[in-house]
Design a protein around this motif. Sequence first.
Motif, PDB file in Angstrom:
ATOM      1  N   MET A 246      19.223 -24.316 -43.634  1.00 19.90           N
ATOM      2  CA  MET A 246      20.114 -24.792 -42.583  1.00 19.90           C
ATOM      3  C   MET A 246      19.878 -26.283 -42.399  1.00 19.90           C
ATOM      4  N   SER A 247      20.923 -27.014 -42.102  1.00 19.18           N
ATOM      5  CA  SER A 247      20.793 -28.450 -41.831  1.00 19.18           C
ATOM      6  C   SER A 247      20.158 -28.662 -40.468  1.00 19.18           C
ATOM      7  N   TRP A 248      19.453 -29.791 -40.335  1.00 16.88           N
ATOM      8  CA  TRP A 248      18.811 -30.157 -39.083  1.00 16.88           C
ATOM      9  C   TRP A 248      19.859 -30.358 -37.991  1.00 16.88           C
ATOM     10  N   PRO A 249      19.669 -29.885 -36.790  1.00 18.69           N
ATOM     11  CA  PRO A 249      18.476 -29.273 -36.203  1.00 18.69           C
ATOM     12  C   PRO A 249      18.512 -27.752 -36.166  1.00 18.69           C
ATOM     13  N   MET A 250      19.366 -27.136 -36.987  1.00 18.17           N
ATOM     14  CA  MET A 250      19.518 -25.674 -36.929  1.00 18.17           C
ATOM     15  C   MET A 250      18.224 -24.899 -37.188  1.00 18.17           C
ATOM     16  N   PRO A 251      17.341 -25.332 -38.107  1.00 15.77           N
ATOM     17  CA  PRO A 251      16.121 -24.534 -38.315  1.00 15.77           C
ATOM     18  C   PRO A 251      15.291 -24.367 -37.038  1.00 15.77           C
ATOM     19  N   THR A 252      15.245 -25.392 -36.214  1.00 13.41           N
ATOM     20  CA  THR A 252      14.477 -25.289 -34.976  1.00 13.41           C
ATOM     21  C   THR A 252      15.296 -24.599 -33.876  1.00 13.41           C
ATOM     22  N   LEU A 253      16.585 -24.881 -33.795  1.00  9.75           N
ATOM     23  CA  LEU A 253      17.421 -24.232 -32.788  1.00  9.75           C
ATOM     24  C   LEU A 253      17.516 -22.720 -32.996  1.00  9.75           C
ATOM     25  N   LYS A 254      17.516 -22.297 -34.239  1.00  8.45           N
ATOM     26  CA  LYS A 254      17.666 -20.876 -34.559  1.00  8.45           C
ATOM     27  C   LYS A 254      16.326 -20.142 -34.697  1.00  8.45           C
ATOM     28  N   ARG A 255      15.234 -20.836 -34.406  1.00 12.07           N
ATOM     29  CA  ARG A 255      13.894 -20.260 -34.536  1.00 12.07           C
ATOM     30  C   ARG A 255      13.768 -18.896 -33.843  1.00 12.07           C
ATOM     31  N   TYR A 256      14.123 -18.840 -32.584  1.00 13.19           N
ATOM     32  CA  TYR A 256      13.937 -17.597 -31.824  1.00 13.19           C
ATOM     33  C   TYR A 256      14.849 -16.492 -32.332  1.00 13.19           C
ATOM     34  N   GLU A 257      16.025 -16.846 -32.773  1.00 13.85           N
ATOM     35  CA  GLU A 257      16.941 -15.864 -33.350  1.00 13.85           C
ATOM     36  C   GLU A 257      16.357 -15.293 -34.639  1.00 13.85           C
ATOM     37  N   ILE A 258      15.797 -16.146 -35.468  1.00 12.06           N
ATOM     38  CA  ILE A 258      15.183 -15.698 -36.722  1.00 12.06           C
ATOM     39  C   ILE A 258      14.016 -14.755 -36.431  1.00 12.06           C
ATOM     40  N   PHE A 259      13.164 -15.120 -35.481  1.00  9.84           N
ATOM     41  CA  PHE A 259      12.041 -14.251 -35.122  1.00  9.84           C
ATOM     42  C   PHE A 259      12.550 -12.898 -34.632  1.00  9.84           C
ATOM     43  N   TYR A 260      13.517 -12.949 -33.721  1.00 11.29           N
ATOM     44  CA  TYR A 260      14.009 -11.720 -33.099  1.00 11.29           C
ATOM     45  C   TYR A 260      14.699 -10.802 -34.110  1.00 11.29           C
TER      46      TYR A 260
ATOM     47  N   HIS B  87       7.941 -31.477 -14.004  1.00 13.50           N
ATOM     48  CA  HIS B  87       6.978 -30.394 -13.815  1.00 13.50           C
ATOM     49  C   HIS B  87       5.586 -30.958 -14.076  1.00 13.50           C
ATOM     50  N   TYR B  88       4.571 -30.221 -13.707  1.00  9.85           N
ATOM     51  CA  TYR B  88       3.212 -30.739 -13.834  1.00  9.85           C
ATOM     52  C   TYR B  88       2.735 -30.879 -15.276  1.00  9.85           C
ATOM     53  N   VAL B  89       3.383 -30.197 -16.214  1.00 10.67           N
ATOM     54  CA  VAL B  89       2.939 -30.283 -17.610  1.00 10.67           C
ATOM     55  C   VAL B  89       4.110 -29.928 -18.530  1.00 10.67           C
ATOM     56  N   TYR B  90       4.037 -30.447 -19.764  1.00 11.63           N
ATOM     57  CA  TYR B  90       5.056 -30.188 -20.784  1.00 11.63           C
ATOM     58  C   TYR B  90       4.352 -29.513 -21.962  1.00 11.63           C
ATOM     59  N   HIS B  91       4.969 -28.474 -22.511  1.00 11.11           N
ATOM     60  CA  HIS B  91       4.352 -27.695 -23.589  1.00 11.11           C
ATOM     61  C   HIS B  91       5.028 -27.953 -24.931  1.00 11.11           C
ATOM     62  N   CYS B  92       4.244 -27.913 -25.991  1.00 15.63           N
ATOM     63  CA  CYS B  92       4.779 -28.123 -27.336  1.00 15.63           C
ATOM     64  C   CYS B  92       5.482 -26.861 -27.824  1.00 15.63           C
ATOM     65  N   GLY B  93       6.390 -27.037 -28.744  1.00 13.50           N
ATOM     66  CA  GLY B  93       7.065 -25.900 -29.352  1.00 13.50           C
ATOM     67  C   GLY B  93       6.390 -25.428 -30.625  1.00 13.50           C
ATOM     68  N   GLY B  94       5.481 -26.236 -31.179  1.00  8.19           N
ATOM     69  CA  GLY B  94       4.908 -25.966 -32.498  1.00  8.19           C
ATOM     70  C   GLY B  94       3.790 -24.958 -32.557  1.00  8.19           C
ATOM     71  N   VAL B  95       3.240 -24.589 -31.421  1.00 11.20           N
ATOM     72  CA  VAL B  95       2.211 -23.538 -31.354  1.00 11.20           C
ATOM     73  C   VAL B  95       2.495 -22.741 -30.084  1.00 11.20           C
ATOM     74  N   GLN B  96       2.773 -21.473 -30.258  1.00 12.69           N
ATOM     75  CA  GLN B  96       3.100 -20.610 -29.121  1.00 12.69           C
ATOM     76  C   GLN B  96       2.987 -19.161 -29.543  1.00 12.69           C
ATOM     77  N   GLY B  97       3.059 -18.258 -28.593  1.00 12.14           N
ATOM     78  CA  GLY B  97       3.024 -16.855 -28.961  1.00 12.14           C
ATOM     79  C   GLY B  97       2.860 -15.958 -27.766  1.00 12.14           C
ATOM     80  N   GLY B  98       2.460 -14.727 -28.069  1.00 12.23           N
ATOM     81  CA  GLY B  98       2.243 -13.772 -27.008  1.00 12.23           C
ATOM     82  C   GLY B  98       2.126 -12.360 -27.531  1.00 12.23           C
ATOM     83  N   TYR B  99       1.868 -11.441 -26.592  1.00 10.70           N
ATOM     84  CA  TYR B  99       1.906 -10.039 -26.977  1.00 10.70           C
ATOM     85  C   TYR B  99       3.298  -9.737 -27.504  1.00 10.70           C
ATOM     86  N   LYS B 100       3.350  -8.957 -28.568  1.00 10.86           N
ATOM     87  CA  LYS B 100       4.596  -8.777 -29.331  1.00 10.86           C
ATOM     88  C   LYS B 100       5.804  -8.468 -28.461  1.00 10.86           C
TER      89      LYS B 100
END
Length: 192
Positions: A23-37, A103-116
């Motif tokens: 996918m052309s930029w920025p689609m790989p990052t925009l579609k990240r959650y869709e790909i995971f799901y 907000h008090y803090v900003y989080h990166c998108g490059g490392v994240q996760g959770g219980y499945k």
Amino acid sequence: FCFTDQLDYELQNNVVKIYQEHMSWPMPTLKRYEIFYKNKEKYENIDILYYIDADMLINDTIGEEIIPNENGLLAVIHPGYFRDKIQTYERNPLSKAFVNYNHYVYHCGGVQGGYKEKYLEVCKTLMDNINEDMKNGIIAVWHDESHWNCYLINNPNSYKELDSSYCYPESWTLNLPKRIFALDKNHSEIRK
């Protein structure tokens, strides 16, 4: 799991390759959650899912501190916030990623996760929000990261927070251990 558009890319035996159309930029990052799901059936025997950008290098032992809290998610403080107190939330009130205050803090998108189950629930929410924005001709300022931050701000008790040593820019100097490097790269070259 390695999501890649390279058919001939060789991986170690314990890594599952999941082919993803280029996918052309920025689609790989925009579609990240869709790909995971959309690949959720592949995570059948997994308890915790983590996402780490492909241009990251684990440089130190990662221990139990990376296990999410009882509320289900894991977030890492963005190193730009740690160093410069940068807060670049999406300010377009028409976007589903809109944040109207600092907000008090900003989080990166490059490392994240959770219980499945929790992380996939969030992936579905963010996928829907991003798709709605795109349907309305809107792309958030920092793409998926804007949506991730908006979710975390609106759900403040949903995550455990780690410091920027888990997303440490390779050529920076921070007063933190260097656990996971964000490798230096030529952004324009990799976005071709």
